[in-house]
Design an enzyme around this catalytic site. Structure first.
Site, PDB file in Angstrom:
ATOM      1  N   LYS A  54      15.308  -3.346   6.487  1.00 60.63           N
ATOM      2  CA  LYS A  54      16.376  -1.884   6.827  1.00 60.63           C
ATOM      3  C   LYS A  54      16.504  -1.990   7.950  1.00 60.63           C
ATOM      4  O   LYS A  54      17.529  -1.125   9.355  1.00 60.63           O
ATOM      5  CB  LYS A  54      15.493  -0.536   5.782  1.00 60.63           C
ATOM      6  CG  LYS A  54      16.571  -0.948   4.502  1.00 60.63           C
ATOM      7  CD  LYS A  54      15.881  -0.183   3.556  1.00 60.63           C
ATOM      8  CE  LYS A  54      16.079  -0.307   2.025  1.00 60.63           C
ATOM      9  NZ  LYS A  54      15.717   0.773   1.206  1.00 60.63           N
ATOM     10  N   GLN A  98      12.864   5.868   1.155  1.00 58.13           N
ATOM     11  CA  GLN A  98      12.500   5.064  -0.486  1.00 58.13           C
ATOM     12  C   GLN A  98      11.563   4.752  -1.215  1.00 58.13           C
ATOM     13  O   GLN A  98      10.256   5.997  -1.435  1.00 58.13           O
ATOM     14  CB  GLN A  98      11.550   4.233   0.984  1.00 58.13           C
ATOM     15  CG  GLN A  98      11.459   2.159   0.561  1.00 58.13           C
ATOM     16  CD  GLN A  98      12.289   1.837   0.327  1.00 58.13           C
ATOM     17  OE1 GLN A  98      13.655   1.686   0.559  1.00 58.13           O
ATOM     18  NE2 GLN A  98      12.570   1.025  -0.518  1.00 58.13           N
ATOM     19  N   ASP A 121      22.124   6.380   0.681  1.00 57.42           N
ATOM     20  CA  ASP A 121      21.617   5.712  -0.385  1.00 57.42           C
ATOM     21  C   ASP A 121      22.684   5.114  -1.325  1.00 57.42           C
ATOM     22  O   ASP A 121      23.266   4.227  -2.597  1.00 57.42           O
ATOM     23  CB  ASP A 121      20.624   6.398  -1.213  1.00 57.42           C
ATOM     24  CG  ASP A 121      19.104   4.577  -0.928  1.00 57.42           C
ATOM     25  OD1 ASP A 121      19.399   3.696  -0.182  1.00 57.42           O
ATOM     26  OD2 ASP A 121      18.253   5.539  -0.368  1.00 57.42           O
TER      27      ASP A 121
HETATM   28  N1  GUN Z   1      13.987   1.412  -3.047  1.00 59.25           N
HETATM   29  C1  GUN Z   1      14.108  -0.300  -3.852  1.00 59.25           C
HETATM   30  N2  GUN Z   1      15.376  -0.524  -3.608  1.00 59.25           N
HETATM   31  C2  GUN Z   1      15.687   1.029  -2.758  1.00 59.25           C
HETATM   32  C3  GUN Z   1      16.976   1.370  -2.345  1.00 59.25           C
HETATM   33  O1  GUN Z   1      18.448   0.782  -1.811  1.00 59.25           O
HETATM   34  N3  GUN Z   1      17.171   2.680  -1.623  1.00 59.25           N
HETATM   35  C4  GUN Z   1      16.058   3.028  -1.553  1.00 59.25           C
HETATM   36  N4  GUN Z   1      15.487   4.833  -1.779  1.00 59.25           N
HETATM   37  N5  GUN Z   1      14.644   3.187  -2.165  1.00 59.25           N
HETATM   38  C5  GUN Z   1      14.418   1.467  -3.118  1.00 59.25           C
END
Ligand code: GUN
Length: 289
Positions: A54, A98, A121
């Site tokens: 990311k 996350q 998200d």
């Molecule tokens: N953990 C695994 N995929 C994601 C996601 O797309 N967003 C977040 N916040 N945590 C994750």
């Protein structure tokens, strides 16, 4: 028959390039770059990789990235206070915490504390609700990424019989809502579904989002179907695979996503898009607090 492969990696790269150009245009006009705050608790190896991807995507597109790497022992109160501080900061457009989170932290509380207008998200009940009433605003990244992949095939999905396997809050449920919005006839399957095989065999479009390798047998796929695999499972030899048996499914499907290189990169690209959109919507005064 051998399926066309939906190259999520290439489509995601093209999306990142588009976002980069849009941000360059903003900067040339004297506007600021979007800002994304990414909060990571602890040292889970998979989470660290996702977060790194990311942050790399932020670098590629010109999004300003704020990194908060905190110990797993961080208290829920301290995390909530940080989120509140970021909510109140006009220079921050997106906030991502996350998951999975340590057991002492209640995920629901975290998601609902992030301002809906900065929920890049697309997990906040407000944003899921907007999608449910056909007024999507910040859309859940993985399901919306899948819609983009479907659009890339040029196939008209209106009226297709779609089956979504998996009903998680973050993926399966918003995926079903996205497909409903796109005009599919949608069936959601889950652990209590009586006959998963029969549901998959009927489907023109199968989306799997469970996280169980080989759950869906290739021989269940209807010839000519579109097959989207959101599952990411690590096998004992270290390799990655999805929830659907790829080798046999790809002999029957018309279109199929690989794992890795299918849905995963699109999730990150959509996150970048949401961050830019959050900034644009707030500038236009069109977001809830
Ligand atoms: N953990 C695994 N995929 C994601 C996601 O797309 N967003 C977040 N916040 N945590 C994750």
């Amino acid at each position: 028959m051998s399926a066309n492969i939906i190259n999520g990696k290439a489509i995601a790269e093209a999306t990142l390039d588009e976002i980069k150009s849009l941000i360059e245009k903003r900067l040339a006009q004297g506007q600021r770059a979007p800002t994304l705050a990414v909060i990571l608790l602890g040292t889970d190896a998979a989470s660290a990789i996702y977060v790194r991807n990311k942050r790399l995507a932020c670098e590629k597109t010109g999004i300003r990235s704020l990194a908060y790497d905190l110990p797993a022992s961080t208290s829920e109160a301290d995390l909530l206070a940080l989120i509140q501080q970021l909510n109140d900061d006009d220079e921050v457009d997106g906030i991502l915490v996350q998951s999975p989170l340590p057991a002492h932290i209640e995920e629901k509380k975290i998601i609902e504390t992030i301002s809906a207008s900065k929920d890049v998200d697309g997990f906040h009940p407000y944003n899921i609700g907007r999608l449910a009433v056909r007024q999507p605003t910040l859309r859940s990244c993985t399901p919306y990424g899948v819609i983009k992949l479907l659009q890339s095939t040029g196939v008209n999905i209106l009226g297709l019989d779609a089956v979504v396997v998996g009903v998680s809050n973050h993926v399966g449920r918003p995926m079903a809502l996205e497909l409903l919005l796109a005009g599919c006839t949608v069936t959601s399957c889950h652990r209590h579904t009586k006959d998963l095989r029969a549901a998959v065999e009927r489907a023109d479009l199968v989306v799997a989002a469970v996280g169980k390798a080989g759950l869906i047998k290739g021989e269940w796929i209807k010839p000519g179907a579109i097959v989207i695999d959101i599952g990411i499972n690590r096998l004992q030899d270290g390799s990655l695979c999805g929830d659907i048996e790829f080798a046999t499914a790809s002999q029957r499907a018309a279109w199929i996503t690989p794992v890795p290189g299918g849905v995963g990169p699109m999730t990150v690209a959509t996150l970048m898009q949401n961050t830019l959109k959050a900034l644009e919507l707030r500038e236009a005064g069109k977001l809830a607090s």
